[in-house]
Every structure is written in C-alpha cells, then in structure tokens.
Design a protein around this motif. Structure first.
Motif, PDB file in Angstrom:
ATOM      1  N   PRO A  39     -41.284  65.158 -18.695  1.00 50.67           N
ATOM      2  CA  PRO A  39     -42.861  65.300 -18.987  1.00 50.67           C
ATOM      3  C   PRO A  39     -42.988  63.941 -19.762  1.00 50.67           C
ATOM      4  O   PRO A  39     -42.400  63.266 -20.575  1.00 50.67           O
ATOM      5  CB  PRO A  39     -43.398  66.578 -19.605  1.00 50.67           C
ATOM      6  CG  PRO A  39     -41.760  66.967 -20.322  1.00 50.67           C
ATOM      7  CD  PRO A  39     -40.608  66.802 -19.416  1.00 50.67           C
ATOM      8  N   ILE A  40     -44.450  63.643 -20.110  1.00 51.39           N
ATOM      9  CA  ILE A  40     -44.637  62.072 -20.597  1.00 51.39           C
ATOM     10  C   ILE A  40     -44.544  62.461 -21.647  1.00 51.39           C
ATOM     11  O   ILE A  40     -44.755  61.445 -22.437  1.00 51.39           O
ATOM     12  CB  ILE A  40     -46.575  62.616 -20.472  1.00 51.39           C
ATOM     13  CG1 ILE A  40     -46.980  60.647 -20.518  1.00 51.39           C
ATOM     14  CG2 ILE A  40     -47.153  63.440 -20.831  1.00 51.39           C
ATOM     15  CD1 ILE A  40     -46.363  59.913 -19.414  1.00 51.39           C
ATOM     16  N   GLU A  41     -45.082  63.488 -22.213  1.00 46.74           N
ATOM     17  CA  GLU A  41     -44.618  63.991 -23.988  1.00 46.74           C
ATOM     18  C   GLU A  41     -43.030  63.328 -24.133  1.00 46.74           C
ATOM     19  O   GLU A  41     -42.712  62.574 -25.928  1.00 46.74           O
ATOM     20  CB  GLU A  41     -44.414  65.161 -24.511  1.00 46.74           C
ATOM     21  CG  GLU A  41     -46.595  65.360 -24.041  1.00 46.74           C
ATOM     22  CD  GLU A  41     -46.731  66.116 -23.162  1.00 46.74           C
ATOM     23  OE1 GLU A  41     -45.405  66.555 -22.206  1.00 46.74           O
ATOM     24  OE2 GLU A  41     -47.951  66.086 -22.500  1.00 46.74           O
ATOM     25  N   ALA A  42     -41.977  63.669 -23.548  1.00 47.44           N
ATOM     26  CA  ALA A  42     -40.821  63.178 -23.665  1.00 47.44           C
ATOM     27  C   ALA A  42     -40.188  61.937 -23.719  1.00 47.44           C
ATOM     28  O   ALA A  42     -39.852  60.852 -24.131  1.00 47.44           O
ATOM     29  CB  ALA A  42     -39.808  64.260 -22.991  1.00 47.44           C
ATOM     30  N   LEU A  43     -41.122  61.063 -22.242  1.00 50.57           N
ATOM     31  CA  LEU A  43     -40.594  60.162 -22.216  1.00 50.57           C
ATOM     32  C   LEU A  43     -41.746  58.873 -23.648  1.00 50.57           C
ATOM     33  O   LEU A  43     -41.076  58.034 -23.973  1.00 50.57           O
ATOM     34  CB  LEU A  43     -41.688  59.763 -21.124  1.00 50.57           C
ATOM     35  CG  LEU A  43     -40.988  60.005 -19.813  1.00 50.57           C
ATOM     36  CD1 LEU A  43     -41.597  59.510 -17.940  1.00 50.57           C
ATOM     37  CD2 LEU A  43     -39.870  59.170 -19.364  1.00 50.57           C
ATOM     38  N   HIS A  74     -42.127  59.937 -27.017  1.00 50.66           N
ATOM     39  CA  HIS A  74     -40.799  60.140 -27.190  1.00 50.66           C
ATOM     40  C   HIS A  74     -40.059  59.641 -27.377  1.00 50.66           C
ATOM     41  O   HIS A  74     -39.428  58.517 -29.084  1.00 50.66           O
ATOM     42  CB  HIS A  74     -40.491  61.739 -27.639  1.00 50.66           C
ATOM     43  CG  HIS A  74     -39.168  62.192 -28.837  1.00 50.66           C
ATOM     44  ND1 HIS A  74     -40.243  61.994 -30.392  1.00 50.66           N
ATOM     45  CD2 HIS A  74     -38.553  62.138 -28.787  1.00 50.66           C
ATOM     46  CE1 HIS A  74     -39.233  62.369 -30.479  1.00 50.66           C
ATOM     47  NE2 HIS A  74     -37.858  62.168 -30.668  1.00 50.66           N
ATOM     48  N   VAL A  75     -39.502  58.560 -26.535  1.00 48.24           N
ATOM     49  CA  VAL A  75     -38.123  58.272 -26.355  1.00 48.24           C
ATOM     50  C   VAL A  75     -38.414  56.873 -26.407  1.00 48.24           C
ATOM     51  O   VAL A  75     -37.575  55.353 -25.801  1.00 48.24           O
ATOM     52  CB  VAL A  75     -37.387  58.420 -25.287  1.00 48.24           C
ATOM     53  CG1 VAL A  75     -36.777  59.694 -25.759  1.00 48.24           C
ATOM     54  CG2 VAL A  75     -37.494  58.279 -23.660  1.00 48.24           C
ATOM     55  N   GLY A  76     -39.961  56.456 -26.449  1.00 51.82           N
ATOM     56  CA  GLY A  76     -40.460  54.979 -26.051  1.00 51.82           C
ATOM     57  C   GLY A  76     -40.616  54.513 -24.850  1.00 51.82           C
ATOM     58  O   GLY A  76     -40.510  53.417 -24.520  1.00 51.82           O
ATOM     59  N   LEU A  77     -40.555  55.571 -23.508  1.00 49.70           N
ATOM     60  CA  LEU A  77     -40.686  54.612 -22.054  1.00 49.70           C
ATOM     61  C   LEU A  77     -41.650  54.128 -21.785  1.00 49.70           C
ATOM     62  O   LEU A  77     -41.745  53.841 -19.966  1.00 49.70           O
ATOM     63  CB  LEU A  77     -39.900  55.328 -21.272  1.00 49.70           C
ATOM     64  CG  LEU A  77     -37.573  55.714 -21.605  1.00 49.70           C
ATOM     65  CD1 LEU A  77     -37.476  56.398 -21.107  1.00 49.70           C
ATOM     66  CD2 LEU A  77     -36.771  54.474 -21.669  1.00 49.70           C
ATOM     67  N   VAL A  78     -43.213  55.164 -22.253  1.00 50.38           N
ATOM     68  CA  VAL A  78     -44.341  54.989 -21.592  1.00 50.38           C
ATOM     69  C   VAL A  78     -45.298  54.456 -23.055  1.00 50.38           C
ATOM     70  O   VAL A  78     -45.046  54.465 -24.805  1.00 50.38           O
ATOM     71  CB  VAL A  78     -44.485  55.819 -20.776  1.00 50.38           C
ATOM     72  CG1 VAL A  78     -43.854  56.370 -19.551  1.00 50.38           C
ATOM     73  CG2 VAL A  78     -45.028  57.261 -22.043  1.00 50.38           C
TER      74      VAL A  78
END
Length: 217
Positions: free
Chosen positions: A207-211, A213-217
């Motif tokens: 999910p976009i929220e997870a991405l 969170h780890v700085g990928l988006v």
C-alpha cells in the motif's frame, strides 16, 4: 476460569502475548539428548534414524521410544491444562496433543535436550510427590484450587523458596514447552490470530502508506 486473549495474565496460566514470545523461544531451541527414564532406566535410542517419509503421518512413538511413565503422563496432562485450560474460544492444551509433544520432546535422541529431559522428568515426579504430601492424592485427581495451590508457589514473581528452586525452574521450562506445543497447532495459531501464508487472488504491491513509511515514494 479459562483465560481469554483479553484477560490479565496470572502467574500460572498463559498470557497470549507472552505465549508468542515463549513459543518462538521454545521452537528455536528444538534439539534433544540421552539420559534416564524418570531419572532411573537408561535411555536406549541411538542415532537420529532415517529421514522421515514426508507423505506419512507419524504418531507419537513411531520415530523413537517415548519416555514418560503412565504416572508422569497423567501428571503432565493435568499440568498442561492448568497452564492452558479450555475457554469459550479455544480447547485446552491436552485436547490438542501438547502432552504428546512434550513426551516426544524429552524422548528425542538429539543432544541438546539432555537438560530438558532431566528437568521435566524430575519435575513431574516432584509435582506428584508434592501432591501426595499435601493432599494424599495424585496431582491429576486434585481439584483446580488444589492444583493452583502447588503451581502458584512455583510461578510467583518473587524468588522461589530454597526448597522450591529446582521445582520453580522446572515449572518455568514446562510452561515454555506447553506454550511452544500449543501455539504451533492450528487451534493455538487461531487463538492468537496468526494466519500464516494466505493465498491471494491478486497482489497489487505494498500500500502507498507503507511505501511512504520507508521513503520509497
């Protein structure tokens, strides 16, 4: 008096969150040894035997001889159910075969279980002797209050009495093994909400929220 996932933990019964930690610890230490049956007869299993047949369902005692005597087995079963009793959502430890797991554990020929075998066999014998001393009957025949009177002296947070030091170490290890056996069964995993690997019809990525969170988006 069964315990649910939302109950506060008692010193005798299992807190579900703590049980997960104990389950992982018990699973990580899986290895066994060679010592005595009830601290007397020599253990006769040698080697580890052939590789298991992966399509065969093995029963307790099929792979190596079991260790617990009938008396120890009855005590072990009763003690498992003191630690994890049945409640409105889950079966007791004995109902899902935890005594079988413990008997297999202390009977295996792997070298790492030497201390566990001695601890468990001597501890079960101590529980039975203490039950006879206090109540003049077998531990498995005691009522819940009597069983808890023995167990709670071994499980309280304060340091054990000198005469109960070995018995307290046994009880702690037995609780760990009971949790390890119980929470790796389908019923135990369901009780703590563990789903494991579940087949997905489609995978659309994290999910976009997870991405974010780890700085990928």
């Amino acid at each position: 008096m069964a315990m649910t996932s939302h109950d506060s933990p008692s010193p005798t019964r299992m807190d579900r969150r703590t049980a997960i930690q104990w389950m992982l610890a018990a699973s990580a230490s899986l290895t066994l040894n060679e010592t005595s049956r009830g601290a007397s007869a020599a253990f006769k299993a040698t080697g580890y035997g052939p590789d298991p047949v992966m399509v065969k369902i093995y029963k307790p005692g099929d792979v190596w001889p079991l260790t617990l005597s009938e008396t120890q087995r009855r005590t072990a079963t009763a003690l498992c159910d003191v630690i994890i009793p049945a409640d409105e959502t889950s079966p007791s430890a004995s109902a899902v075969g935890v005594p079988d797991f413990i008997d297999e554990w202390v009977s295996s020929p792997y070298p790492g279980q030497a201390a566990d075998r001695k601890t468990i066999l001597e501890g079960l014998d101590w529980m039975e002797a203490e039950s006879q001393k206090r109540f003049q009957t077998a531990f498995a025949q005691l009522n819940e209050t009597q069983q808890h009177a023995i167990c709670e002296e071994l499980s309280l947070g304060s340091p054990a009495k000198p005469e109960h030091k070995k018995a307290s170490a046994f009880f702690k290890r037995y609780r760990d093994l009971t949790a390890g056996g119980y929470y790796t069964t389908p019923e135990g995993m369901k009780d703590i909400g563990y789903r494991g690997n579940v087949t997905l019809a489609a995978f659309e990525g994290p999910p976009i929220e997870a991405l974010k969170h780890v700085g990928l988006v």
